[in-house]
Design a protein around this motif. Structure first.
Motif, PDB file in Angstrom:
ATOM      1  N   ASN A 119       0.824  -1.207   0.000  1.00 34.08           N
ATOM      2  CA  ASN A 119       0.000   0.000   0.000  1.00 34.08           C
ATOM      3  C   ASN A 119       0.861   1.260   0.000  1.00 34.08           C
ATOM      4  OD1 ASN A 119      -2.778  -0.699  -0.087  1.00 34.08           O
ATOM      5  ND2 ASN A 119      -2.652  -1.516   1.967  1.00 34.08           N
ATOM      6  N   ASN A 120       1.948   1.226   0.745  1.00 33.35           N
ATOM      7  CA  ASN A 120       2.847   2.387   0.788  1.00 33.35           C
ATOM      8  C   ASN A 120       3.500   2.623  -0.563  1.00 33.35           C
ATOM      9  OD1 ASN A 120       2.321   2.862   3.507  1.00 33.35           O
ATOM     10  ND2 ASN A 120       4.013   1.586   4.217  1.00 33.35           N
ATOM     11  N   ALA A 121       3.847   1.530  -1.241  1.00 34.08           N
ATOM     12  CA  ALA A 121       4.483   1.650  -2.556  1.00 34.08           C
ATOM     13  C   ALA A 121       3.451   1.901  -3.659  1.00 34.08           C
ATOM     14  CB  ALA A 121       5.266   0.376  -2.867  1.00 34.08           C
ATOM     15  N   GLY A 122       2.182   1.616  -3.355  1.00 35.95           N
ATOM     16  CA  GLY A 122       1.117   1.711  -4.355  1.00 35.95           C
ATOM     17  C   GLY A 122       0.778   0.316  -4.846  1.00 35.95           C
ATOM     18  N   MET A 123      -0.491  -0.081  -4.732  1.00 38.75           N
ATOM     19  CA  MET A 123      -0.874  -1.444  -5.085  1.00 38.75           C
ATOM     20  C   MET A 123      -0.626  -1.757  -6.557  1.00 38.75           C
ATOM     21  SD  MET A 123      -1.690  -3.252  -2.513  1.00 38.75           S
ATOM     22  CE  MET A 123      -2.363  -4.657  -3.386  1.00 38.75           C
ATOM     23  N   ARG A 124      -0.453  -0.724  -7.392  1.00 36.37           N
ATOM     24  CA  ARG A 124      -0.156  -0.949  -8.802  1.00 36.37           C
ATOM     25  C   ARG A 124       1.207  -1.583  -8.999  1.00 36.37           C
ATOM     26  NH1 ARG A 124      -4.297  -1.363 -12.281  1.00 36.37           N
ATOM     27  NH2 ARG A 124      -5.952   0.010 -11.572  1.00 36.37           N
ATOM     28  N   ILE A 125       1.966  -1.675  -7.915  1.00 36.90           N
ATOM     29  CA  ILE A 125       3.258  -2.356  -8.000  1.00 36.90           C
ATOM     30  C   ILE A 125       3.052  -3.827  -8.355  1.00 36.90           C
ATOM     31  CG2 ILE A 125       3.402  -3.059  -5.571  1.00 36.90           C
ATOM     32  CD1 ILE A 125       6.357  -2.401  -5.638  1.00 36.90           C
ATOM     33  N   ILE A 126       1.871  -4.380  -8.040  1.00 34.80           N
ATOM     34  CA  ILE A 126       1.529  -5.744  -8.425  1.00 34.80           C
ATOM     35  C   ILE A 126       1.005  -5.703  -9.857  1.00 34.80           C
ATOM     36  CG2 ILE A 126       0.208  -7.807  -7.844  1.00 34.80           C
ATOM     37  CD1 ILE A 126       2.264  -6.890  -5.724  1.00 34.80           C
ATOM     38  N   GLN A 127       1.779  -6.238 -10.774  1.00 39.84           N
ATOM     39  CA  GLN A 127       1.465  -6.086 -12.198  1.00 39.84           C
ATOM     40  C   GLN A 127       0.253  -6.908 -12.625  1.00 39.84           C
ATOM     41  OE1 GLN A 127       4.927  -6.479 -14.769  1.00 39.84           O
ATOM     42  NE2 GLN A 127       6.290  -5.887 -13.088  1.00 39.84           N
ATOM     43  N   ASN A 128       0.082  -8.084 -12.037  1.00 42.64           N
ATOM     44  CA  ASN A 128      -1.023  -8.960 -12.393  1.00 42.64           C
ATOM     45  C   ASN A 128      -2.319  -8.433 -11.771  1.00 42.64           C
ATOM     46  OD1 ASN A 128      -2.956 -11.131 -12.369  1.00 42.64           O
ATOM     47  ND2 ASN A 128      -1.285 -12.563 -12.762  1.00 42.64           N
ATOM     48  N   ASP A 129      -3.243  -7.997 -12.620  1.00 48.74           N
ATOM     49  CA  ASP A 129      -4.483  -7.377 -12.136  1.00 48.74           C
ATOM     50  C   ASP A 129      -5.300  -8.319 -11.261  1.00 48.74           C
ATOM     51  OD1 ASP A 129      -3.811  -5.100 -13.479  1.00 48.74           O
ATOM     52  OD2 ASP A 129      -5.143  -5.459 -15.194  1.00 48.74           O
ATOM     53  N   SER A 130      -5.457  -9.573 -11.698  1.00 46.21           N
ATOM     54  CA  SER A 130      -6.283 -10.520 -10.937  1.00 46.21           C
ATOM     55  C   SER A 130      -5.635 -10.841  -9.592  1.00 46.21           C
ATOM     56  CB  SER A 130      -6.502 -11.795 -11.745  1.00 46.21           C
ATOM     57  OG  SER A 130      -5.265 -12.414 -12.072  1.00 46.21           O
ATOM     58  N   LEU A 131      -4.316 -10.932  -9.557  1.00 42.73           N
ATOM     59  CA  LEU A 131      -3.620 -11.195  -8.296  1.00 42.73           C
ATOM     60  C   LEU A 131      -3.756  -9.992  -7.368  1.00 42.73           C
ATOM     61  CD1 LEU A 131      -1.832 -12.877  -6.461  1.00 42.73           C
ATOM     62  CD2 LEU A 131       0.167 -11.976  -7.677  1.00 42.73           C
ATOM     63  N   ARG A 132      -3.614  -8.802  -7.927  1.00 47.56           N
ATOM     64  CA  ARG A 132      -3.762  -7.587  -7.113  1.00 47.56           C
ATOM     65  C   ARG A 132      -5.158  -7.510  -6.521  1.00 47.56           C
ATOM     66  NH1 ARG A 132      -2.428  -4.323 -10.720  1.00 47.56           N
ATOM     67  NH2 ARG A 132      -4.453  -3.636 -11.425  1.00 47.56           N
ATOM     68  N   ASN A 133      -6.181  -7.836  -7.307  1.00 46.69           N
ATOM     69  CA  ASN A 133      -7.554  -7.813  -6.798  1.00 46.69           C
ATOM     70  C   ASN A 133      -7.762  -8.876  -5.719  1.00 46.69           C
ATOM     71  OD1 ASN A 133      -8.244  -5.747  -8.559  1.00 46.69           O
ATOM     72  ND2 ASN A 133      -8.947  -7.140 -10.155  1.00 46.69           N
ATOM     73  N   ALA A 134      -7.143 -10.042  -5.905  1.00 48.01           N
ATOM     74  CA  ALA A 134      -7.267 -11.123  -4.912  1.00 48.01           C
ATOM     75  C   ALA A 134      -6.618 -10.723  -3.588  1.00 48.01           C
ATOM     76  CB  ALA A 134      -6.618 -12.395  -5.454  1.00 48.01           C
ATOM     77  N   ILE A 135      -5.474 -10.052  -3.669  1.00 50.43           N
ATOM     78  CA  ILE A 135      -4.787  -9.598  -2.459  1.00 50.43           C
ATOM     79  C   ILE A 135      -5.630  -8.558  -1.728  1.00 50.43           C
ATOM     80  CG2 ILE A 135      -2.801  -8.265  -1.619  1.00 50.43           C
ATOM     81  CD1 ILE A 135      -1.137  -9.622  -3.836  1.00 50.43           C
ATOM     82  N   THR A 136      -6.147  -7.606  -2.475  1.00 51.20           N
ATOM     83  CA  THR A 136      -6.965  -6.552  -1.869  1.00 51.20           C
ATOM     84  C   THR A 136      -8.211  -7.139  -1.210  1.00 51.20           C
ATOM     85  OG1 THR A 136      -6.198  -4.944  -3.518  1.00 51.20           O
ATOM     86  CG2 THR A 136      -8.210  -4.403  -2.303  1.00 51.20           C
ATOM     87  N   TYR A 137      -8.872  -8.064  -1.900  1.00 51.38           N
ATOM     88  CA  TYR A 137     -10.082  -8.680  -1.336  1.00 51.38           C
ATOM     89  C   TYR A 137      -9.747  -9.460  -0.069  1.00 51.38           C
ATOM     90  CZ  TYR A 137     -14.194 -11.575  -0.738  1.00 51.38           C
ATOM     91  OH  TYR A 137     -15.292 -12.200  -0.196  1.00 51.38           O
ATOM     92  N   HIS A 138      -8.626 -10.167  -0.100  1.00 52.24           N
ATOM     93  CA  HIS A 138      -8.254 -10.993   1.044  1.00 52.24           C
ATOM     94  C   HIS A 138      -8.093 -10.148   2.298  1.00 52.24           C
ATOM     95  CE1 HIS A 138      -6.393 -14.393   3.135  1.00 52.24           C
ATOM     96  NE2 HIS A 138      -5.531 -13.530   3.626  1.00 52.24           N
ATOM     97  N   TYR A 139      -7.381  -9.026   2.186  1.00 48.80           N
ATOM     98  CA  TYR A 139      -7.090  -8.229   3.376  1.00 48.80           C
ATOM     99  C   TYR A 139      -8.196  -7.237   3.717  1.00 48.80           C
ATOM    100  CZ  TYR A 139      -2.374 -10.100   3.612  1.00 48.80           C
ATOM    101  OH  TYR A 139      -1.301 -10.943   3.753  1.00 48.80           O
ATOM    102  N   GLU A 140      -8.858  -6.691   2.707  1.00 51.43           N
ATOM    103  CA  GLU A 140      -9.866  -5.663   2.966  1.00 51.43           C
ATOM    104  C   GLU A 140     -11.260  -6.232   3.216  1.00 51.43           C
ATOM    105  OE1 GLU A 140      -9.186  -2.567   3.463  1.00 51.43           O
ATOM    106  OE2 GLU A 140      -7.057  -2.784   2.945  1.00 51.43           O
ATOM    107  N   SER A 141     -11.514  -7.462   2.788  1.00 52.48           N
ATOM    108  CA  SER A 141     -12.841  -8.056   2.964  1.00 52.48           C
ATOM    109  C   SER A 141     -12.800  -9.299   3.847  1.00 52.48           C
ATOM    110  CB  SER A 141     -13.449  -8.403   1.594  1.00 52.48           C
ATOM    111  OG  SER A 141     -13.663  -7.228   0.834  1.00 52.48           O
TER     112      SER A 141
END
Length: 243
Positions: A128-150
């Motif tokens: 989050n500090n570096a910016g979640m766009r640092i994760i290039q794979n869109d589906s993986l980035r969405n999975a990470i966000t869902y895991h921690y935020e939901s």
């Protein structure tokens, strides 16, 4: 190199070869521009390599964080399962009108245990500090966000609700029926006969079983299985990037 170009320009001017000088000057400008573009490209490549290196490092760190969460959840499940077992043992002793036995004291102490789910978010916070766009794979980035935020956020809220409920029970119920209260030790009832017939405490034991049973299921489904799935997704991403 600069002196070399300067000598060429001076020679062309001294020989009054102005048209050739213009062509040469334009060529020199283009050469400088190309050099700048190449330098910028190299710099961008180096920056992208740094970002990619950080991304892969954080993904590996996240896997370790998730494994720590799974271990913590399994520990909590163990406490909850022992709490359910102890509640059932106490209820059976009441139903059978068994006389007081100090072997029950450890079970009185296990029922109210409230392990806190201590989520490990080091890697996620760094992302989050570096910016979640640092994760290039869109589906993986969405999975990470869902895991921690939901998913994990829901577990944390549930765990906090359990903690607050138990704190209230400790203040109102355990102080009333037990001589001393020890979070991690045996409890000694003030009056066993009175306790065994106290409907409030019996309801509490049944409610505790009813509460902890779905909590265990939720821990396994929303906690362990989701964490294991995310570890698997990160594994696939790391394998694809290394090949």
């Amino acid at each position: 190199m600069i002196k070399f170009f300067r000598k060429i320009r001076q020679k062309l001017l001294s020989e009054n070869k102005f048209s050739k000088y213009l062509v040469y000057a334009v060529g020199e400008i283009l050469l400088v521009v190309i050099g700048i573009l190449i330098a910028l490209q190299i710099n961008n490549w180096n920056e992208n390599r740094k970002i990619e290196k950080l991304e892969l490092s954080l993904l590996k760190e996240m896997q370790e964080n998730l494994r720590a969460d799974i271990q913590d959840i399994n520990t909590n499940i163990g406490y909850h399962e022992r709490g359910i077992q102890s509640a059932n043992i106490i209820l059976q002793s009441f139903e059978k009108n068994l006389p007081y036995n100090d072997s029950l004291n450890k079970h009185y102490g296990k029922v109210p245990m409230i392990p806190r789910f201590l989520i490990t978010e080091n890697a996620y916070n760094s992302m989050n500090n570096a910016g979640m766009r640092i994760i290039q794979n869109d589906s993986l980035r969405n999975a990470i966000t869902y895991h921690y935020e939901s998913a994990f956020s829901f577990l944390m809220d549930w765990n906090e609700a359990e903690w607050n409920t138990q704190m209230q029970d400790h203040r109102e119920l355990y102080r009333k029926h037990f001589k001393t209260f020890n979070f991690w030790g045996d409890l000694v009832p003030s009056d066993y006969d009175k306790l065994s017939k106290d409907q409030e405490y019996i309801n509490y034991l049944n409610n505790r079983i009813g509460w902890l049973t779905p909590v265990i299921g939720m821990y396994k489904k929303n906690g362990i299985k989701r964490a294991e799935k995310l570890i698997e997704l990160i594994d696939k991403e790391l394998e694809n990037r290394e090949n």
